[in-house]
Design an enzyme around this catalytic site. Structure first.
Site, PDB file in Angstrom:
ATOM      1  N   LYS A  94      18.710 -29.259 -74.728  1.00 24.95           N
ATOM      2  CA  LYS A  94      17.397 -29.011 -74.872  1.00 24.95           C
ATOM      3  C   LYS A  94      17.147 -27.482 -74.874  1.00 24.95           C
ATOM      4  O   LYS A  94      16.351 -26.847 -75.569  1.00 24.95           O
ATOM      5  CB  LYS A  94      16.206 -29.711 -73.893  1.00 24.95           C
ATOM      6  CG  LYS A  94      16.403 -31.072 -73.719  1.00 24.95           C
ATOM      7  CD  LYS A  94      15.592 -31.644 -74.746  1.00 24.95           C
ATOM      8  CE  LYS A  94      15.971 -33.295 -74.786  1.00 24.95           C
ATOM      9  NZ  LYS A  94      16.063 -34.113 -73.582  1.00 24.95           N
ATOM     10  N   ASP A 119      14.528 -33.076 -62.482  1.00 20.12           N
ATOM     11  CA  ASP A 119      15.079 -32.881 -63.683  1.00 20.12           C
ATOM     12  C   ASP A 119      14.422 -31.977 -64.640  1.00 20.12           C
ATOM     13  O   ASP A 119      13.396 -32.071 -65.063  1.00 20.12           O
ATOM     14  CB  ASP A 119      14.991 -34.481 -64.351  1.00 20.12           C
ATOM     15  CG  ASP A 119      15.480 -34.493 -65.847  1.00 20.12           C
ATOM     16  OD1 ASP A 119      15.890 -33.681 -66.295  1.00 20.12           O
ATOM     17  OD2 ASP A 119      15.289 -35.606 -66.640  1.00 20.12           O
ATOM     18  N   TRP A 132      11.336 -40.418 -69.052  1.00 19.51           N
ATOM     19  CA  TRP A 132      12.652 -40.005 -68.390  1.00 19.51           C
ATOM     20  C   TRP A 132      12.525 -40.113 -67.040  1.00 19.51           C
ATOM     21  O   TRP A 132      13.522 -40.814 -66.084  1.00 19.51           O
ATOM     22  CB  TRP A 132      13.038 -38.410 -68.772  1.00 19.51           C
ATOM     23  CG  TRP A 132      13.268 -38.436 -70.268  1.00 19.51           C
ATOM     24  CD1 TRP A 132      12.495 -37.733 -70.875  1.00 19.51           C
ATOM     25  CD2 TRP A 132      14.341 -38.965 -71.100  1.00 19.51           C
ATOM     26  NE1 TRP A 132      13.160 -37.709 -72.287  1.00 19.51           N
ATOM     27  CE2 TRP A 132      14.192 -38.421 -72.266  1.00 19.51           C
ATOM     28  CE3 TRP A 132      15.393 -39.910 -70.688  1.00 19.51           C
ATOM     29  CZ2 TRP A 132      15.159 -38.970 -73.398  1.00 19.51           C
ATOM     30  CZ3 TRP A 132      16.211 -40.436 -71.554  1.00 19.51           C
ATOM     31  CH2 TRP A 132      15.827 -39.805 -72.908  1.00 19.51           C
TER      32      TRP A 132
HETATM   33  C1  PLP Z   1      16.342 -35.351 -72.969  1.00 21.55           C
HETATM   34  C2  PLP Z   1      15.923 -35.683 -71.601  1.00 21.55           C
HETATM   35  C3  PLP Z   1      16.791 -36.500 -70.746  1.00 21.55           C
HETATM   36  C4  PLP Z   1      17.988 -37.229 -71.333  1.00 21.55           C
HETATM   37  O1  PLP Z   1      18.933 -36.359 -71.499  1.00 21.55           O
HETATM   38  P1  PLP Z   1      20.494 -36.875 -72.004  1.00 21.55           P
HETATM   39  O2  PLP Z   1      21.117 -35.635 -71.642  1.00 21.55           O
HETATM   40  O3  PLP Z   1      20.387 -37.145 -73.289  1.00 21.55           O
HETATM   41  O4  PLP Z   1      20.940 -37.896 -70.996  1.00 21.55           O
HETATM   42  C5  PLP Z   1      16.310 -36.709 -69.792  1.00 21.55           C
HETATM   43  N1  PLP Z   1      15.426 -35.811 -68.938  1.00 21.55           N
HETATM   44  C6  PLP Z   1      14.750 -34.970 -70.004  1.00 21.55           C
HETATM   45  C7  PLP Z   1      13.272 -34.481 -69.232  1.00 21.55           C
HETATM   46  C8  PLP Z   1      14.864 -35.103 -70.935  1.00 21.55           C
HETATM   47  O5  PLP Z   1      14.026 -34.126 -71.941  1.00 21.55           O
END
Ligand code: PLP
Length: 356
Positions: free
Chosen positions: A193, A169, A102
């Protein structure tokens, strides 16, 4: 039978959130209407949006500190480009820490906007640790990192101090542990998540860092426009925002982040202790960098895969197969996963040991 859900995402939510959000689809607030058939500008829904934004700031201890919380569309992946759009000056520079897939997806987008300095990367070791010896230059527009690497099961335990705004993030560990959130200029997290169903992304922004790039920003990608519109620039993902609010209310009732962090540590210790004790399993991440959310582990002998898989299946354990880039297993233990589910997995691992 309700399963023990270790899925990495979309993932387990508190049972009462599932129940209440399901009821809202049938009828919301005794209105005679469903949540998904009322105007997002109605009093009933604007109250949901306002409380969701306020609860997010409250839980992160960022109220009255110059921060705004937004519930946007497009997932965390859209933030990969909204961040440089809103923070990187024309011909500007940004620093990124590369700790996983990511993080590198975020780097790829930022390169479309300017000069990207990858200050450190653990890619050569299949991202099994968090680099620590790096310096963030002072002359960058911002520094970007990923707090928890969902796929590789590593987690940043200590964040650097930077003079440029720090962007993080936090998709897979938001609201899971106490941090000094005021160290960050932007925090973002896709809901699916640790907060709610897919469809919305929480973005928390220190307002004073915006408006400095000299770029023209398309309206939908402009944080300032979303702030000005109270996160209602266009129709928000009403169901996802409402279910996220219910999760935030649940978390407050549980005692907030500090209380859930204790449980998360207990769950992580329980499973890591078993992985380290049981001779038939091994963890993949460097011990000091292990994630308390996503536990990645392998069988010592892959020939036993079918046996372990079938034992997990008959115990009602769901969602623990590893990501294709690591293989093996990944047990995701987000806030809503009860410790009983972790105990059950540990029991299955012990039982497996005795059967070999
Ligand atoms: C799942 C995830 C993403 C992607 O998320 P989306 O909402 O599907 O774009 C980005 N960063 C991390 C750390 C993730 O676990």
């Amino acid at each position: 039978m309700k399963k023990h859900n270790f899925s990495a995402g979309p993932c387990i939510l508190p049972q009462e959130v599932i129940q209440k959000s399901a009821e809202s689809i049938i009828e919301f607030n005794n209105s005679g209407l469903s949540l998904i058939e009322i105007s997002h500008r109605s009093k009933d829904f604007t109250a949901v949006m306002d409380e969701a934004r306020d609860s997010a700031l409250e839980l992160l201890d960022l109220k009255q500190k110059g921060y705004q919380a937004l519930f946007l569309h497009g997932g965390a992946s859209l933030e990969f480009l909204m961040v440089p759009y809103n923070l990187m000056k024309v011909k500007g520079k940004a620093a990124y820490l590369d700790t996983g897939s990511w993080a590198s997806a975020a780097i790829k987008e930022a390169k479309l906007f300017g000069d990207v300095n990858v200050v450190a990367s653990s890619k050569q070791d299949n991202y099994n640790y968090i680099p620590k010896d790096f310096l963030v230059p002072d002359d960058v527009d911002y520094f970007h990192c990923t707090s928890n690497n969902t796929i590789f099961g590593t987690q940043i335990k200590e964040f650097p101090t930077t003079s440029a705004p720090m962007v993080c993030d936090m998709s897979s560990d938001i609201f899971s542990r106490v941090l000094d959130f005021s160290k960050f200029g932007i925090i973002y997290a896709g809901a699916q998540k640790n907060m709610g169903p897919a469809g919305t992304t929480l973005v928390v922004i220190k307002e004073e860092i915006l408006g400095k790039t000299g770029r023209e920003i398309p309206s939908m990608l402009d944080y300032q426009k979303h702030i000005k519109a109270d996160s209602m620039f266009n129709t928000p993902a009403v169901f996802s925002v409402y279910a996220s609010l219910l999760t935030l209310q649940w978390l407050k009732k549980m005692g907030g982040i500090a209380a859930i962090e204790k449980l998360n540590i207990e769950k992580a210790n329980l499973l890591y202790n078993e992985i380290d004790r049981n001779p038939y399993f091994k963890g993949t991440a460097k011990t000091e960098d292990r994630s308390n959310m996503n536990v990645v582990f392998l069988l010592e002998n892959e020939l036993h895969t079918d046996l372990f898989d079938s034992m997990c299946k008959s115990a009602g354990i769901s969602g623990i197969s590893g990501h294709r880039s690591v293989g093996g297993y990944r047990a995701s233990m987000y806030n809503a996963l009860p410790i009983e589910s972790v105990q059950l997995l540990v029991d299955v691992m012990k039982d497996f040991e005795s059967k070999i």
